[in-house]
Design a protein around this motif. Structure first.
Motif, short mmCIF file in Angstrom:
data_model
loop_
_atom_site.label_atom_id
_atom_site.label_comp_id
_atom_site.label_asym_id
_atom_site.label_seq_id
_atom_site.Cartn_x
_atom_site.Cartn_y
_atom_site.Cartn_z
N UNK A 74 37.71 53.60 35.72
CA UNK A 74 37.12 52.53 35.45
C UNK A 74 38.30 51.28 35.30
N UNK A 75 39.64 51.84 35.60
CA UNK A 75 40.50 50.83 35.48
C UNK A 75 40.52 49.98 36.90
N UNK A 76 40.98 48.85 37.00
CA UNK A 76 40.85 47.98 38.46
C UNK A 76 41.29 48.86 39.70
N UNK A 77 42.47 49.56 39.38
CA UNK A 77 42.98 50.34 40.32
C UNK A 77 42.08 51.61 40.66
N UNK A 78 41.07 51.90 40.27
CA UNK A 78 40.41 52.97 40.31
C UNK A 78 39.00 52.60 41.34
N UNK A 79 39.00 51.39 41.77
CA UNK A 79 38.02 51.00 42.48
C UNK A 79 38.52 50.56 44.11
N UNK A 80 37.53 50.67 45.02
CA UNK A 80 37.95 50.19 46.46
C UNK A 80 37.63 48.82 46.38
N UNK A 81 38.39 47.84 45.94
CA UNK A 81 38.14 46.56 45.65
C UNK A 81 38.00 45.74 47.23
N UNK A 136 42.02 37.99 36.93
CA UNK A 136 42.97 37.06 37.52
C UNK A 136 44.07 37.73 38.30
N UNK A 137 43.71 38.80 38.90
CA UNK A 137 44.95 39.78 39.58
C UNK A 137 44.39 40.02 41.02
N UNK A 138 45.58 40.38 41.86
CA UNK A 138 45.05 40.59 43.26
C UNK A 138 44.62 42.08 43.21
N UNK A 139 43.80 42.57 43.98
CA UNK A 139 43.02 41.55 45.15
C UNK A 139 41.80 41.09 44.66
N UNK A 140 41.30 41.04 43.21
CA UNK A 140 40.20 40.61 42.73
C UNK A 140 40.04 39.27 42.96
N UNK A 141 41.27 38.39 42.79
CA UNK A 141 41.22 37.16 42.68
C UNK A 141 41.03 36.22 43.84
N UNK A 142 41.65 37.08 44.91
CA UNK A 142 41.64 36.30 46.24
C UNK A 142 40.87 37.10 47.24
N UNK A 143 40.30 38.41 46.99
CA UNK A 143 39.57 38.77 48.12
C UNK A 143 38.12 38.86 47.73
N UNK A 190 40.48 48.02 29.22
CA UNK A 190 40.10 47.46 30.25
C UNK A 190 39.22 46.06 29.83
N UNK A 191 38.54 46.21 28.51
CA UNK A 191 37.92 44.93 27.84
C UNK A 191 39.14 44.05 27.62
N UNK A 192 40.10 44.52 26.98
CA UNK A 192 41.33 43.35 26.92
C UNK A 192 41.58 42.96 28.13
N UNK A 193 41.81 43.47 29.13
CA UNK A 193 42.32 43.01 30.46
C UNK A 193 41.44 42.06 31.15
N UNK A 194 40.29 42.18 30.89
CA UNK A 194 39.52 41.28 31.37
C UNK A 194 38.81 40.03 30.60
N UNK A 195 39.40 40.13 29.38
CA UNK A 195 38.69 39.30 28.27
C UNK A 195 39.13 37.54 28.76
N UNK A 196 40.28 37.42 29.49
CA UNK A 196 40.46 35.80 29.81
C UNK A 196 39.49 35.42 30.79
N UNK A 197 38.86 36.20 31.29
CA UNK A 197 37.88 35.96 32.57
C UNK A 197 36.85 35.13 32.11
N UNK A 198 36.48 35.10 30.89
CA UNK A 198 35.58 34.45 29.96
C UNK A 198 35.83 32.70 30.57
N UNK A 199 36.85 32.36 30.48
CA UNK A 199 37.43 30.91 30.49
C UNK A 199 37.10 30.45 32.10
N UNK A 200 37.17 31.55 33.01
CA UNK A 200 36.91 31.03 34.47
C UNK A 200 35.41 31.17 34.76
#
Length: 211
Positions: A74-81, A136-143, A190-200
């Protein structure tokens, strides 16, 4: 409540009617209600939208074990982004007569299933939901993010969200103690890691207004 539902539906419908196929993202922390909102929008749009969740790009358990990431599923690096981004790019450019088949995530199996979600070429809006659409991390933010026309953030009370997550894990086979441990250790990290996304986000959806 109904006026808020109508407002969200109208915004999604306007996006669907604004030209070439559009992709609407629904983001938020685990257990926020992303799937609930995305499914409701697709139902309300009645044939003008199709749902393609990010969870279809979970890595298989065998690959997570090989990578020694199974305890962080469920962490970001456990997906094929990058695979997810490739599908989004394909969905943004439909070809006449070509149905695209997207993967889904089967919760009873806790595994992705290929080719499960048909996306006909004439559907004007794809709704996709997942935790990391605004990370706001690669590759999610750019890809991934550049392929989404809008991203909505789902906001909900954290206590309710955690209890909902625990109940979900119990429903799919974990003991109450194991479910709570997993949620507080893994899902909440994971919730803490994505929390800042709300601002974007382009829009913050308050699910308490839909209750």
């Amino acid at each position: 409540m109904q006026s808020y539902v109508d407002e969200l539906t109208a915004r999604a419908r306007a996006l669907a009617a604004s030209g070439p196929r559009r992709v609407l993202g629904v983001a938020g922390p685990p257990g926020a209600g992303k799937s609930t909102l995305a499914e409701a929008l697709v139902r309300a749009l009645d044939g003008s939208a199709v749902l393609v969740p990010m969870d279809g790009f979970h890595l298989a358990d065998s690959e997570l074990a090989r990578l020694r990431r199974a305890d962080r599923k469920g962490a970001p690096d456990t997906f094929d982004a990058y695979g997810y981004a490739a599908l989004l790019a394909r969905l943004r450019a439909p070809r006449e007569g070509e149905t695209v088949y997207a993967p889904c995530f089967e919760r009873e199996l806790e595994q992705p299933v290929a080719g499960a979600l048909p996306v006909p070429p004439d559907v004007p809006l794809v709704v996709t939901e997942g935790n990391y659409l605004l990370l706001d991390e690669e590759p999610w933010s750019t890809a991934v993010r550049p392929l989404l026309d809008e991203v909505w953030w789902v906001a909900v009370d954290d206590t309710l969200r955690v209890e909902r997550l625990i109940a979900r894990h119990v429903a799919f086979g974990k003991s109450p103690a194991s479910a709570r441990d997993w949620v507080l250790r893994s899902d909440e990290a994971n919730a803490r890691r994505v929390a800042s996304g709300r601002e974007r986000a382009d829009l913050v959806v308050d699910l308490s207004r839909l209750v």
